[in-house]
Design a protein around this motif. Structure first.
Motif, short mmCIF file in Angstrom:
data_model
loop_
_atom_site.label_atom_id
_atom_site.label_comp_id
_atom_site.label_asym_id
_atom_site.label_seq_id
_atom_site.Cartn_x
_atom_site.Cartn_y
_atom_site.Cartn_z
N ASP A 231 -13.95 25.38 12.54
CA ASP A 231 -13.92 26.81 12.84
C ASP A 231 -14.82 27.54 11.86
O ASP A 231 -14.66 27.42 10.63
N SER A 232 -15.77 28.33 12.38
CA SER A 232 -16.69 29.07 11.51
C SER A 232 -15.95 30.13 10.69
O SER A 232 -16.32 30.39 9.54
N SER A 233 -14.91 30.73 11.25
CA SER A 233 -14.13 31.72 10.48
C SER A 233 -13.39 31.04 9.33
O SER A 233 -13.23 31.61 8.25
N ARG A 234 -12.95 29.81 9.57
CA ARG A 234 -12.27 29.06 8.50
C ARG A 234 -13.23 28.75 7.36
O ARG A 234 -12.87 28.79 6.19
N LEU A 235 -14.49 28.44 7.70
CA LEU A 235 -15.48 28.18 6.66
C LEU A 235 -15.75 29.43 5.85
O LEU A 235 -15.85 29.37 4.62
N SER A 236 -15.88 30.58 6.50
CA SER A 236 -16.11 31.83 5.77
C SER A 236 -14.95 32.14 4.83
O SER A 236 -15.17 32.56 3.68
N MET A 237 -13.73 31.92 5.28
CA MET A 237 -12.57 32.16 4.43
C MET A 237 -12.57 31.21 3.24
O MET A 237 -12.31 31.61 2.10
N LEU A 238 -12.89 29.94 3.48
CA LEU A 238 -12.88 28.95 2.40
C LEU A 238 -13.95 29.26 1.36
O LEU A 238 -13.70 29.13 0.15
N LEU A 239 -15.13 29.70 1.79
CA LEU A 239 -16.18 30.07 0.84
C LEU A 239 -15.75 31.26 0.00
O LEU A 239 -16.01 31.32 -1.21
N ALA A 240 -15.08 32.23 0.63
CA ALA A 240 -14.60 33.39 -0.12
C ALA A 240 -13.56 33.00 -1.15
O ALA A 240 -13.55 33.50 -2.29
N VAL A 241 -12.66 32.09 -0.80
CA VAL A 241 -11.63 31.64 -1.74
C VAL A 241 -12.26 30.86 -2.89
O VAL A 241 -11.87 31.02 -4.05
N LEU A 242 -13.24 30.02 -2.60
CA LEU A 242 -13.91 29.26 -3.66
C LEU A 242 -14.63 30.18 -4.65
O LEU A 242 -14.64 29.92 -5.86
N GLU A 243 -15.20 31.27 -4.16
CA GLU A 243 -15.90 32.19 -5.05
C GLU A 243 -14.93 33.08 -5.82
O GLU A 243 -15.09 33.28 -7.03
N PHE B 98 -21.60 30.79 -4.18
CA PHE B 98 -22.45 30.38 -3.07
C PHE B 98 -23.41 31.49 -2.67
O PHE B 98 -24.01 31.44 -1.58
N ALA B 99 -23.57 32.51 -3.53
CA ALA B 99 -24.49 33.59 -3.24
C ALA B 99 -25.93 33.06 -3.27
O ALA B 99 -26.31 32.31 -4.16
N GLY B 100 -26.72 33.46 -2.29
CA GLY B 100 -28.09 33.00 -2.20
C GLY B 100 -28.23 31.56 -1.77
O GLY B 100 -29.29 30.96 -1.96
N GLN B 101 -27.17 30.98 -1.21
CA GLN B 101 -27.19 29.58 -0.78
C GLN B 101 -26.90 29.50 0.72
O GLN B 101 -25.98 30.14 1.23
N ASP B 102 -27.72 28.73 1.42
CA ASP B 102 -27.40 28.39 2.81
C ASP B 102 -26.34 27.29 2.81
O ASP B 102 -26.43 26.33 2.03
N VAL B 103 -25.35 27.44 3.68
CA VAL B 103 -24.24 26.48 3.74
C VAL B 103 -24.18 25.90 5.14
O VAL B 103 -24.11 26.63 6.14
N TYR B 104 -24.21 24.58 5.22
CA TYR B 104 -24.09 23.86 6.49
C TYR B 104 -22.92 22.89 6.36
O TYR B 104 -22.81 22.16 5.37
N LEU B 105 -22.06 22.89 7.37
CA LEU B 105 -20.90 22.00 7.38
C LEU B 105 -20.86 21.26 8.70
O LEU B 105 -21.02 21.87 9.77
#
Length: 458
Positions: free
Chosen positions: A331-343, A350-357
């Motif tokens: 789920d793309s929304s799940r990835l966005s939430m996980l990146l926010a929690v990691l930061e 992950f600022a300025g980084q392209d993320v592919y999963l």
């Protein structure tokens, strides 16, 4: 006198009706899906009048003795698993999938398996000629199976054929969108025609005790066309999923009145047709001889079956003003939430980084327990430190960064140990039965401990 027929506009996506044409369906929001159809007038005497009186219905309690629905095996173990142990006589099943995914191949193998077992199977093809079906049967080595084949799209002719002979054990209709009824003034595939054909076939199947298997087309979103019209009428809804770039196919159940709705069946497309995959973990893991940054193994559950799959992540510097976030199989929304929690909670930027999963093998994961494995893959790619290839992960991540307990941890660990994994990163919460396990678990309570988790377990 009966009222004359009137014209209505029916949405071919959701089945909603409108008295006039409009570009956008007010019910589902789709554009250019309203088609003019003639609404058949109701026969006289069907409505309730003041002189009509019903009979008193005997009410029963919830407590009582019930019997398990009788079933018969299809001869395909993966299909039996998905349907809950076999097909129930008199039930209606609907299978959908993208064109060319292998629906007709699976149903032809099913009909041949039952016919060879001594049961009567009737196959109605509305999309292919008899010669095409015979060519497929010859390619699959099923020409000797005594399957009754007919290529017909008229609903009246199909019902007359079924009523003329002995009741078959299995009726296959490929596909329901190709059938048409003479009493309805609409093109084949419209909601009115699909509804009438499905109702007539289901009524006949339940009356004579035959199992009915319908094939449904899918929309551009991957849903069965007219889902509110067809799916509510049948007992079981199956989705045949897969990527044409991969050889495996997944049969997933989303509705089952006679069994669970969280089981999957895994098949592999081969030259002789669809082949059952008894151990799908080995298929989804692929080559694990070497480890590289950004790869983490997730121990998941699909119904009662534990499945291990590799989650791959790539974090690279972005040349765009807004970094890209792309995900396949999750789920793309799940990835966005996980990146926010990691930061925000764990201090990873992950600022300025392209993320592919990516979920290896094309499998789609819907389980929240994949959060920890995805986070481990992201941190591994960001730091450039590879995760040991003999380690698995599972755990749900909350917005506070805490790793919540995950159900069925025991079966996950047993499957991982059976496949040769020696370490596991699991939630600190929840009971963990380690009896008979040589695998070493490392329990984490927060995402801040994830960087330390890249090191070997103690």
């Amino acid at each position: 006198m009966a009222k004359p027929s009137k014209t209505v506009f029916v949405c071919q996506n959701c089945g909603a009706t409108s008295p006039r044409w409009q570009g956008k369906c007010s019910s589902c929001g789709e554009w250019n899906t309203l088609i003019e159809e003639t609404e058949a007038a109701a026969p006289p005497g069907t409505g309730l009048s003041r002189k009509t009186s019903g009979r008193v219905i005997v009410l029963e309690g919830l407590k009582g003795t019930t019997q398990e629905a009788p079933r018969f095996s299809t001869g395909i173990a993966e299909l039996d698993r998905v349907t809950g142990g076999g097909v129930v006589p008199g039930s209606a099943l609907l299978i959908g999938g993208e064109p060319g995914i292998g629906k007709s191949t699976l149903l032809l193998q099913l009909a041949a398996s039952l016919a060879r077992a001594g049961r009567r199977a009737v196959y109605f093809s509305g999309e292919e000629a008899a010669a095409q079906v015979r060519l497929r049967a010859a390619r699959l080595g099923l020409s000797d199976a005594p399957v009754a084949l007919a290529c017909e799209t008229s609903l009246a002719h199909i019902l007359a054929t079924l009523e003329a002979g002995p009741p078959p054990d299995l009726i296959v209709v490929d596909s329901i969108q190709t059938l048409w009824a003479e009493s309805i003034e609409a093109a084949p595939g419209t909601v009115s025609q699909v509804r009438a054909a499905a109702q007539a076939l289901i009524r006949h199947a339940k009356h004579v005790g035959s199992a009915l298997l319908l094939v449904g087309h899918v929309t551009k979103d991957g849903q069965i066309a007219g889902p509110k019209v067809i799916e509510h009428m049948v007992d079981t809804v199956l989705y045949f999923e897969g990527d044409r770039g991969h050889t495996f196919r997944i049969l997933r159940t989303v509705k089952n009145r006679f069994g669970a709705t969280d089981e999957i069946g895994v098949f592999e497309m081969a030259g002789e047709g669809l082949r059952e995959v008894r151990n799908p973990s080995e298929l989804f893991l692929g080559d694990r001889e070497s480890s590289s940054p950004g790869a983490a193994v997730f121990a998941g559950m699909e119904g009662t079956r534990p499945i291990l799959v590799e989650i791959q992540a790539l974090v690279a510097p972005s040349s765009l003003g807004t970094p890209r976030r792309a995900v396949v199989g999750w789920d793309s929304s799940r990835l966005s939430m996980l990146l926010a929690v990691l930061e925000a909670r764990a201090g990873f930027s992950f600022a300025g980084q392209d993320v592919y999963l990516n979920v290896a093998g094309g499998l789609r994961i819907n389980e929240p327990a994949a959060d920890l494995a995805a986070a481990a893959a992201l941190v591994s790619s960001l730091s450039g430190v590879a995760i040991p290839r003999h380690r698995v992960h599972f755990g749900e991540v909350s917005l506070s960064g805490a790793i919540n307990a995950t159900p069925l941890m025991g079966p996950r660990l047993k499957e991982a140990q059976k496949l040769g994994f020696r370490e596991a990163v699991v939630p600190a919460q929840g009971e963990l039965e380690t009896g008979g396990l040589t695998l070493k678990p490392k329990r984490l309570s927060h995402l801040r401990e994830l960087a330390d988790g890249l090191a070997p377990c103690d």
